[in-house]
Design an enzyme around this catalytic site. Structure first.
Site, PDB file in Angstrom:
ATOM      1  N   SER A  28       0.709  -1.159   0.099  1.00  0.00           N
ATOM      2  CA  SER A  28       0.180  -0.142  -0.070  1.00  0.00           C
ATOM      3  C   SER A  28       0.927   1.223  -0.013  1.00  0.00           C
ATOM      4  O   SER A  28       0.510   2.399  -0.773  1.00  0.00           O
ATOM      5  CB  SER A  28      -0.964   0.030   1.275  1.00  0.00           C
ATOM      6  OG  SER A  28      -0.282  -0.138   2.471  1.00  0.00           O
ATOM      7  N   GLY A  83       8.115  -0.365   0.528  1.00  0.00           N
ATOM      8  CA  GLY A  83       7.575  -0.324   2.108  1.00  0.00           C
ATOM      9  C   GLY A  83       8.365  -1.582   2.579  1.00  0.00           C
ATOM     10  O   GLY A  83       9.326  -2.207   2.069  1.00  0.00           O
ATOM     11  N   GLU A 104      11.040  -8.424  -5.066  1.00  0.00           N
ATOM     12  CA  GLU A 104      11.281  -7.462  -4.312  1.00  0.00           C
ATOM     13  C   GLU A 104      13.090  -7.232  -3.672  1.00  0.00           C
ATOM     14  O   GLU A 104      13.649  -6.376  -3.856  1.00  0.00           O
ATOM     15  CB  GLU A 104      10.662  -7.263  -2.785  1.00  0.00           C
ATOM     16  CG  GLU A 104       9.314  -6.762  -3.170  1.00  0.00           C
ATOM     17  CD  GLU A 104       8.451  -6.494  -1.886  1.00  0.00           C
ATOM     18  OE1 GLU A 104       7.376  -5.802  -1.845  1.00  0.00           O
ATOM     19  OE2 GLU A 104       8.666  -7.287  -0.929  1.00  0.00           O
TER      20      GLU A 104
HETATM   21  C1  5RP Z   1       5.387  -6.616   0.136  1.00  0.00           C
HETATM   22  C2  5RP Z   1       5.873  -6.024   1.084  1.00  0.00           C
HETATM   23  C3  5RP Z   1       5.509  -4.702   1.280  1.00  0.00           C
HETATM   24  O1  5RP Z   1       6.572  -3.835   1.238  1.00  0.00           O
HETATM   25  C4  5RP Z   1       4.860  -4.699   2.946  1.00  0.00           C
HETATM   26  O2  5RP Z   1       4.244  -5.868   2.959  1.00  0.00           O
HETATM   27  C5  5RP Z   1       4.628  -3.354   3.479  1.00  0.00           C
HETATM   28  O3  5RP Z   1       3.360  -3.066   2.911  1.00  0.00           O
HETATM   29  P1  5RP Z   1       2.412  -1.886   3.154  1.00  0.00           P
HETATM   30  O4  5RP Z   1       3.161  -0.669   2.572  1.00  0.00           O
HETATM   31  O5  5RP Z   1       1.111  -2.186   2.644  1.00  0.00           O
HETATM   32  O6  5RP Z   1       2.460  -1.850   4.703  1.00  0.00           O
HETATM   33  O7  5RP Z   1       7.042  -6.395   1.359  1.00  0.00           O
HETATM   34  O8  5RP Z   1       5.697  -7.915  -0.152  1.00  0.00           O
END
Ligand code: 5RP
Length: 228
Positions: A28, A83, A104
């Site tokens: 997000s 994130g 990622e």
């Molecule tokens: C996805 C991730 C995201 O960066 C992590 O879950 C953080 O997400 P958010 O910004 O929705 O809290 O690692 O695989």
């Protein structure tokens, strides 16, 4: 909480130079960044090339009018903004809450600079409040699961709402493990990585260069930490 994510994403957009090759994270907060980056690129007629860390992110960025290319179409990524699920005082973290940890990590480790955008709820003295995602190939997955049990990692298969195991963009499963009892996380990272069947895990050690915390407006630079 959303305002905090917006603030962190705004801070990150300011750090993107024209003509950069930008890695786009997933989740997000990264999605807010992608939206803001697209707006800025449009308004300032910036020449930005993007590499996505998930199918969802790629579709989102394309929808916002950003130029998205395959990771193998670039030699190097200048800066990636992503994130995190949890981050400690040394800027080590847990990622993969959105099941995108493999792409990622590939994008992050091929980036000159990695910026994480979070709100302060993600900051913890020690990693482990968030369960660590481990991405495992489907073939023989129960054997990996059983091994993780013997390591006292309390494995749980990640499931979709319909009860089926969640499948990643690469067609693998995610097993979430509890690392609260683990003293040596670099060793655990190494052990997990060397397990046949494990493709990747969500421990991101020594990867984040800059942490942007939305609600406090803090920018924490890895190279300015006293113990780095
Ligand atoms: C996805 C991730 C995201 O960066 C992590 O879950 C953080 O997400 P958010 O910004 O929705 O809290 O690692 O695989």
């Amino acid at each position: 909480m959303n305002d905090d994510k917006v603030k962190a994403a705004q801070m990150a957009v300011e750090l993107i130079p024209n003509q950069a090759i930008v890695g786009l994270g997933s989740g997000s907060t990264a999605s807010i960044f992608i939206d803001l980056l697209a707006k800025k690129a449009h308004e300032e007629q910036m020449d930005i090339t993007c590499v996505a860390t998930s199918v969802q992110t790629s579709q989102l960025a394309l929808g916002f009018g950003l130029k998205v290319v395959d990771i193998d179409a670039v030699d190097r990524i200048d800066v990636t903004v992503d994130g995190a699920d949890e981050v400690d005082g040394n800027l080590n973290g847990i990622k993969g809450g959105g099941a995108a940890l493999l792409f990622e990590k590939i994008v992050a480790t091929n980036s000159t600079k990695n910026i994480w955008v979070v709100d302060s709820s993600k900051q913890h003295q020690r990693l482990g409040s968030y369960r660590l995602p481990v991405e495992v190939v489907k073939f023989g997955v129960h054997h990996v699961f059983n091994y993780l049990k013997t390591r006292d990692l309390k494995p749980v298969y990640r499931q979709q709402e319909d009860g089926n195991y969640l499948t990643t963009d690469s067609g693998n499963y995610i097993i979430d493990v509890d690392i609260t009892g683990q003293e040596d996380l670099p060793q655990l990272a190494q052990d997990l990585k060397s397990l046949t069947g494990v493709v990747e895990h969500g421990l991101f050690i020594d990867i984040c260069d800059v942490l942007l915390v939305g609600n406090t407006g803090q920018a924490i630079y890895k190279d300015q930490l006293s113990n780095s």
